[in-house]
Design an enzyme around this catalytic site. Structure first.
Site, mmCIF file in Angstrom:
data_model
loop_
_atom_site.group_PDB
_atom_site.id
_atom_site.type_symbol
_atom_site.label_atom_id
_atom_site.label_comp_id
_atom_site.label_asym_id
_atom_site.label_seq_id
_atom_site.Cartn_x
_atom_site.Cartn_y
_atom_site.Cartn_z
ATOM 1 N N CYS A 15 20.883 -32.865 36.348
ATOM 2 C CA CYS A 15 21.314 -33.672 37.504
ATOM 3 C C CYS A 15 21.177 -35.143 37.116
ATOM 4 O O CYS A 15 21.187 -35.468 35.927
ATOM 5 C CB CYS A 15 20.525 -33.309 38.758
ATOM 6 S SG CYS A 15 18.746 -33.622 38.647
ATOM 7 N N ASN A 18 16.611 -35.838 37.459
ATOM 8 C CA ASN A 18 15.713 -34.757 36.998
ATOM 9 C C ASN A 18 14.415 -34.709 37.814
ATOM 10 O O ASN A 18 13.363 -34.329 37.299
ATOM 11 C CB ASN A 18 15.420 -34.876 35.494
ATOM 12 C CG ASN A 18 14.749 -33.654 34.864
ATOM 13 O OD1 ASN A 18 14.000 -33.777 33.902
ATOM 14 N ND2 ASN A 18 14.991 -32.471 35.392
ATOM 15 N N CYS A 20 14.859 -33.883 41.497
ATOM 16 C CA CYS A 20 15.165 -33.115 42.711
ATOM 17 C C CYS A 20 15.913 -31.816 42.394
ATOM 18 O O CYS A 20 15.335 -30.733 42.408
ATOM 19 C CB CYS A 20 15.991 -33.946 43.696
ATOM 20 S SG CYS A 20 15.139 -35.413 44.320
ATOM 21 N N ARG A 21 17.201 -31.929 42.104
ATOM 22 C CA ARG A 21 18.039 -30.723 41.990
ATOM 23 C C ARG A 21 17.801 -29.907 40.733
ATOM 24 O O ARG A 21 17.629 -28.687 40.802
ATOM 25 C CB ARG A 21 19.526 -31.114 42.075
ATOM 26 C CG ARG A 21 19.920 -31.663 43.419
ATOM 27 C CD ARG A 21 21.257 -32.359 43.349
ATOM 28 N NE ARG A 21 21.165 -33.610 42.593
ATOM 29 C CZ ARG A 21 22.184 -34.389 42.281
ATOM 30 N NH1 ARG A 21 23.407 -34.030 42.641
ATOM 31 N NH2 ARG A 21 22.003 -35.511 41.620
ATOM 32 N N SER A 22 17.804 -30.553 39.560
ATOM 33 C CA SER A 22 17.684 -29.750 38.338
ATOM 34 C C SER A 22 16.302 -29.118 38.156
ATOM 35 O O SER A 22 16.231 -27.996 37.632
ATOM 36 C CB SER A 22 18.141 -30.526 37.092
ATOM 37 O OG SER A 22 17.362 -31.675 36.864
ATOM 38 N N ASP A 130 22.934 -33.430 46.905
ATOM 39 C CA ASP A 130 21.904 -34.326 46.384
ATOM 40 C C ASP A 130 20.972 -34.682 47.544
ATOM 41 O O ASP A 130 21.341 -35.420 48.450
ATOM 42 C CB ASP A 130 22.551 -35.583 45.812
ATOM 43 C CG ASP A 130 21.519 -36.565 45.252
ATOM 44 O OD1 ASP A 130 20.308 -36.286 45.393
ATOM 45 O OD2 ASP A 130 21.922 -37.580 44.685
HETATM 46 P P1 4NP Z 1 18.307 -35.688 41.382
HETATM 47 O O1 4NP Z 1 18.168 -36.672 42.633
HETATM 48 O O2 4NP Z 1 19.453 -36.221 40.539
HETATM 49 O O3 4NP Z 1 18.634 -34.394 42.037
HETATM 50 O O4 4NP Z 1 16.987 -35.689 40.673
HETATM 51 C C1 4NP Z 1 18.131 -38.042 42.512
HETATM 52 C C2 4NP Z 1 16.998 -38.649 42.049
HETATM 53 C C3 4NP Z 1 16.947 -40.015 41.939
HETATM 54 C C4 4NP Z 1 18.032 -40.762 42.311
HETATM 55 C C5 4NP Z 1 19.184 -40.155 42.782
HETATM 56 C C6 4NP Z 1 19.233 -38.786 42.874
HETATM 57 N N1 4NP Z 1 17.954 -42.172 42.236
HETATM 58 O O5 4NP Z 1 18.932 -42.841 42.619
HETATM 59 O O6 4NP Z 1 16.933 -42.705 41.764
#
Ligand code: 4NP
Length: 159
Positions: A15, A18, A20-22, A130
């Site tokens: 993602c 790294n 939240c989703r992945s 997300d």
């Molecule tokens: P992830 O979520 O890609 O699922 O880990 C996010 C984590 C951080 C951010 C965006 C999405 N950010 O903008 O910092």
């Protein structure tokens, strides 16, 4: 997609951050693989580096824990070129990350790179939501999506 280049099947989930989703995809797939007795190397990474070294978002940790999985020891890292030779299959959690992954991939990569939700019949082309700017309901929805994809991926690898 099929594994190659490596003896044991190996799957990387990707993602943006790294955190939240992945990590949720990694946790869900690891649980399903263990349940199925499937030996597979599993990891997750982000296309971005902002959160490198950090544990998963506390809301992601809480969501996994609700399903009996402790991901507090996971640490975020950015995708590296070596991932395209270490992993036979690489799944992006949304199409922007898929596009970025394809741009990062070395020309001669053997890894198969695809969209995670393409594994789920009827959900092709869709993103795992997300939840970073969302709430616990978004994390629950992301968990449902990655769990569903994980079950389909295990079934596919057992075929
Ligand atoms: P992830 O979520 O890609 O699922 O880990 C996010 C984590 C951080 C951010 C965006 C999405 N950010 O903008 O910092």
């Amino acid at each position: 997609m099929e594994g190659n280049a490596v003896s044991q099947p190996s799957v990387l989930f990707v993602c943006l951050g790294n955190i939240c989703r992945s990590p949720l995809a990694e946790a869900a797939f690891r649980a399903e693989a263990v349940k199925a007795g499937l030996a597979v190397t599993i990891d997750s990474a982000g296309t971005g580096s902002w959160h490198a070294g950090n544990p998963p978002d506390p809301r992601a940790q809480a969501t996994a824990l609700e399903h009996g999985i402790d991901i507090s020891r996971y640490r975020a890292r950015q995708v590296v070129e070596e991932d395209f030779t270490r992993f036979g299959q690489i799944y992006a959690l949304d199409s922007q990350n898929l596009q970025d992954l394809k741009r990062m991939a070395p020309r001669r990569t053997l890894a198969r790179v695809g969209l995670l939700m393409d594994l789920v019949p009827g959900r092709e082309g869709q993103a795992v939501i997300d939840p970073y700017y969302g709430d616990e309901h978004d994390f629950a929805e992301a968990w449902e999506d990655v769990s569903q994809a994980a079950r389909h991926l295990v079934a596919k690898m057992l075929r």
